[in-house]
Enzyme design. Structure first.
Site, PDB file in Angstrom:
ATOM      1  N   ARG A  60      53.851  48.883  17.017  1.00 27.55           N
ATOM      2  CA  ARG A  60      54.490  49.014  18.332  1.00 27.55           C
ATOM      3  C   ARG A  60      55.918  49.551  18.191  1.00 27.55           C
ATOM      4  NH1 ARG A  60      56.630  44.571  22.200  1.00 27.55           N
ATOM      5  NH2 ARG A  60      56.482  45.564  24.247  1.00 27.55           N
ATOM      6  N   HIS A  64      57.751  52.507  20.294  1.00 34.42           N
ATOM      7  CA  HIS A  64      58.967  52.276  21.084  1.00 34.42           C
ATOM      8  C   HIS A  64      60.153  53.071  20.543  1.00 34.42           C
ATOM      9  CE1 HIS A  64      57.810  48.496  23.559  1.00 34.42           C
ATOM     10  NE2 HIS A  64      56.800  49.348  23.455  1.00 34.42           N
ATOM     11  N   ASN A  93      61.654  45.630  24.955  1.00 34.25           N
ATOM     12  CA  ASN A  93      61.806  45.287  23.532  1.00 34.25           C
ATOM     13  C   ASN A  93      62.225  43.847  23.279  1.00 34.25           C
ATOM     14  OD1 ASN A  93      61.175  47.872  22.593  1.00 34.25           O
ATOM     15  ND2 ASN A  93      63.272  48.575  22.926  1.00 34.25           N
ATOM     16  N   HIS A 194      46.083  48.303  21.058  1.00 31.65           N
ATOM     17  CA  HIS A 194      45.999  46.984  21.695  1.00 31.65           C
ATOM     18  C   HIS A 194      44.778  46.198  21.204  1.00 31.65           C
ATOM     19  CE1 HIS A 194      48.874  48.157  25.226  1.00 31.65           C
ATOM     20  NE2 HIS A 194      49.466  48.097  24.053  1.00 31.65           N
TER      21      HIS A 194
HETATM   22  C1  HEM Z   1      49.755  53.183  27.146  1.00 34.58           C
HETATM   23  C2  HEM Z   1      50.856  52.559  27.472  1.00 34.58           C
HETATM   24  C3  HEM Z   1      51.246  51.228  26.888  1.00 34.58           C
HETATM   25  C4  HEM Z   1      51.654  50.150  27.580  1.00 34.58           C
HETATM   26  C5  HEM Z   1      51.829  50.057  29.078  1.00 34.58           C
HETATM   27  C6  HEM Z   1      51.877  49.093  26.627  1.00 34.58           C
HETATM   28  C7  HEM Z   1      52.320  47.831  26.942  1.00 34.58           C
HETATM   29  C8  HEM Z   1      52.376  46.773  26.058  1.00 34.58           C
HETATM   30  C9  HEM Z   1      52.792  45.436  26.395  1.00 34.58           C
HETATM   31  C10 HEM Z   1      53.258  44.981  27.769  1.00 34.58           C
HETATM   32  C11 HEM Z   1      52.655  44.669  25.283  1.00 34.58           C
HETATM   33  C12 HEM Z   1      52.914  43.167  25.178  1.00 34.58           C
HETATM   34  C13 HEM Z   1      54.360  42.877  24.881  1.00 34.58           C
HETATM   35  C14 HEM Z   1      54.602  41.384  24.926  1.00 34.58           C
HETATM   36  O1  HEM Z   1      54.638  40.850  26.037  1.00 34.58           O
HETATM   37  O2  HEM Z   1      54.730  40.740  23.880  1.00 34.58           O
HETATM   38  C15 HEM Z   1      52.169  45.514  24.230  1.00 34.58           C
HETATM   39  C16 HEM Z   1      51.888  45.106  22.954  1.00 34.58           C
HETATM   40  C17 HEM Z   1      51.539  45.954  21.933  1.00 34.58           C
HETATM   41  N1  HEM Z   1      51.440  47.324  22.010  1.00 34.58           N
HETATM   42 FE1  HEM Z   1      51.478  48.437  23.685  1.00 34.58          FE
HETATM   43  N2  HEM Z   1      51.592  49.559  25.373  1.00 34.58           N
HETATM   44  C18 HEM Z   1      51.210  50.866  25.480  1.00 34.58           C
HETATM   45  C19 HEM Z   1      50.907  51.722  24.447  1.00 34.58           C
HETATM   46  C20 HEM Z   1      50.968  51.370  23.116  1.00 34.58           C
HETATM   47  C21 HEM Z   1      50.928  52.301  22.018  1.00 34.58           C
HETATM   48  C22 HEM Z   1      50.892  53.819  22.163  1.00 34.58           C
HETATM   49  C23 HEM Z   1      50.974  51.569  20.868  1.00 34.58           C
HETATM   50  C24 HEM Z   1      50.969  52.031  19.442  1.00 34.58           C
HETATM   51  C25 HEM Z   1      50.288  53.074  19.004  1.00 34.58           C
HETATM   52  C26 HEM Z   1      51.023  50.179  21.261  1.00 34.58           C
HETATM   53  C27 HEM Z   1      50.987  49.117  20.408  1.00 34.58           C
HETATM   54  C28 HEM Z   1      51.110  47.793  20.776  1.00 34.58           C
HETATM   55  C29 HEM Z   1      50.947  46.690  19.851  1.00 34.58           C
HETATM   56  C30 HEM Z   1      50.509  46.788  18.397  1.00 34.58           C
HETATM   57  C31 HEM Z   1      51.228  45.530  20.577  1.00 34.58           C
HETATM   58  C32 HEM Z   1      51.253  44.098  20.035  1.00 34.58           C
HETATM   59  C33 HEM Z   1      52.655  43.854  19.495  1.00 34.58           C
HETATM   60  C34 HEM Z   1      52.880  42.509  18.797  1.00 34.58           C
HETATM   61  O3  HEM Z   1      51.946  41.761  18.604  1.00 34.58           O
HETATM   62  O4  HEM Z   1      54.041  42.251  18.450  1.00 34.58           O
HETATM   63  N3  HEM Z   1      51.054  50.104  22.631  1.00 34.58           N
HETATM   64  N4  HEM Z   1      52.026  46.797  24.729  1.00 34.58           N
END
Ligand code: HEM
Length: 322
Positions: A60, A64, A93, A194
């Protein structure tokens, strides 16, 4: 370069946005820091084998970093009196983004081996690539081009303006990725990340748990038991994003989208246009398809807005500009 060849290169760049277009190269540190990729991989391995969630954080972190000021390590900069609100403190973040300790450890080890040679932006890209390798049980093997420089600008409002929020619909998602040179398929393929990691309840409560919800009923009631009705900074638990294989970087995400067992509006939105819905089905049902697509889209994302020459520097400490 003769003019027809130059034209052909520009045309190819416009079409496919290859890493060659912004001067990144696989093996960039071959002469200046030959062990860098092994050093970063060792650090990532130590952290990820202790806590797979850190690997999700690193993947992530690359997203970002790259969507805000390009892939330039701007997400790593700490607040200072001159810049009290950097990206790191922006709502997308803070407090959710994790993995900063891994970057610090990797940078320290790299500096000990080859001082002043490797940018923090490249360390994020290598670390995210390595996290994908370990969490996919070594299936996702990415040749990561390098040569990024570190930026000097980091602002909380830039992060808010450039990172898509979880309430976006499919057109908003497509536009937000298009603004970074990524197409709808890249968006669908990268959303597959995700399949690992966690979310804070506040990222999907209350909108996704309201009745009626598009979410599968059993999953929604499970989440209602885990999350407070009104999450606050003092009471904001986390849940796994993928309830089937929470720590495996695999194509389970797409099966979850089809089963309506995903957390965000932006995840469910992939089924609301015929083209993206077909991509979801293909990634869910065609074995091995997503791994290769993820590999290519990940490298493409890691090439967004790369800085060269006087636009950047190689930071000594990833948390501060030189
Ligand atoms: C398409 C649009 C996207 C949206 C709206 C989005 C939104 C989010 C949100 C809201 C979270 C949860 C954050 C939290 O509350 O802890 C999250 C987690 C995550 N996102 Fe996305 N995301 C998107 C695209 C991506 C992309 C492109 C990647 C990487 C290639 C990604 C990788 C991740 C990962 C791995 C997590 C888990 C992070 C953790 O466990 O610390 N996301 N995302």
């Amino acid at each position: 370069m003769d003019s027809s060849l130059r034209l052909a290169v520009v045309a190819t760049c416009l079409l496919v946005l290859t890493s060659a277009c912004h001067g990144l190269q696989v093996g960039y540190y071959k002469y200046t820091c030959p062990r860098v990729e092994a050093i970063v991989r060792d650090e990532v391995k130590k952290f990820v084998y202790k806590d797979a969630g850190i690997g999700a954080g690193l993947i992530r972190m690359l997203f970002h970093d790259c969507f805000v000021q390009g892939c330039d390590g701007s997400v790593l900069l700490d607040p200072t009196s001159a810049n009290p609100q950097p990206e790191k403190l922006s709502p997308p973040n803070f407090p959710s983004l994790r993995g900063f300790d891994v970057i610090d450890a990797a940078k320290a080890a790299v500096e000990a081996a080859c001082p002043g040679k490797v940018s923090c932006a490249d360390i994020i890209a290598f670390a995210a690539r390595d996290a994908a390798y370990f969490l996919s049980a070594f299936r996702v093997k990415i040749n990561m081009p390098a040569g990024r420089l570190d930026g000097r600008v980091s602002s909380s409002s830039d992060a808010l303006n450039n990172l898509p929020p979880p309430v976006f619909n499919v057109n908003q998602l497509i536009n937000s990725f298009a603004a970074k040179g990524l197409n709808a398929e890249d968006m669908v393929v990268l959303s597959g990340a995700h399949t690992i990691g966690r979310s804070h309840c506040s990222s999907f409560v209350p909108d996704r748990l309201n009745v009626p919800s598009n979410m599968e009923a059993g999953f929604a009631s499970f989440l209602r038991r885990r999350c407070p009705a009104n999450p606050s900074p003092a009471n904001d638990p986390t849940v796994n994003q993928d309830i089937v294989t929470p720590s495996a970087l695999d194509n389970q995400y797409y099966k979850n989208v089809l089963d309506r067992r995903v957390l965000f509006t932006s995840d469910a939105a992939l089924m609301t246009s015929p083209a993206t819905a077909q991509m979801v089905r293909d990634n869910a049902f065609i074995p091995g398809l997503w791994d290769g697509k993820f590999n290519r889209a990940f490298v493409k994302m890691a090439g967004i807005g790369v800085k060269t020459g006087i636009q950047g520097e190689i930071r000594r400490n990833c948390r501060f500009v030189n």
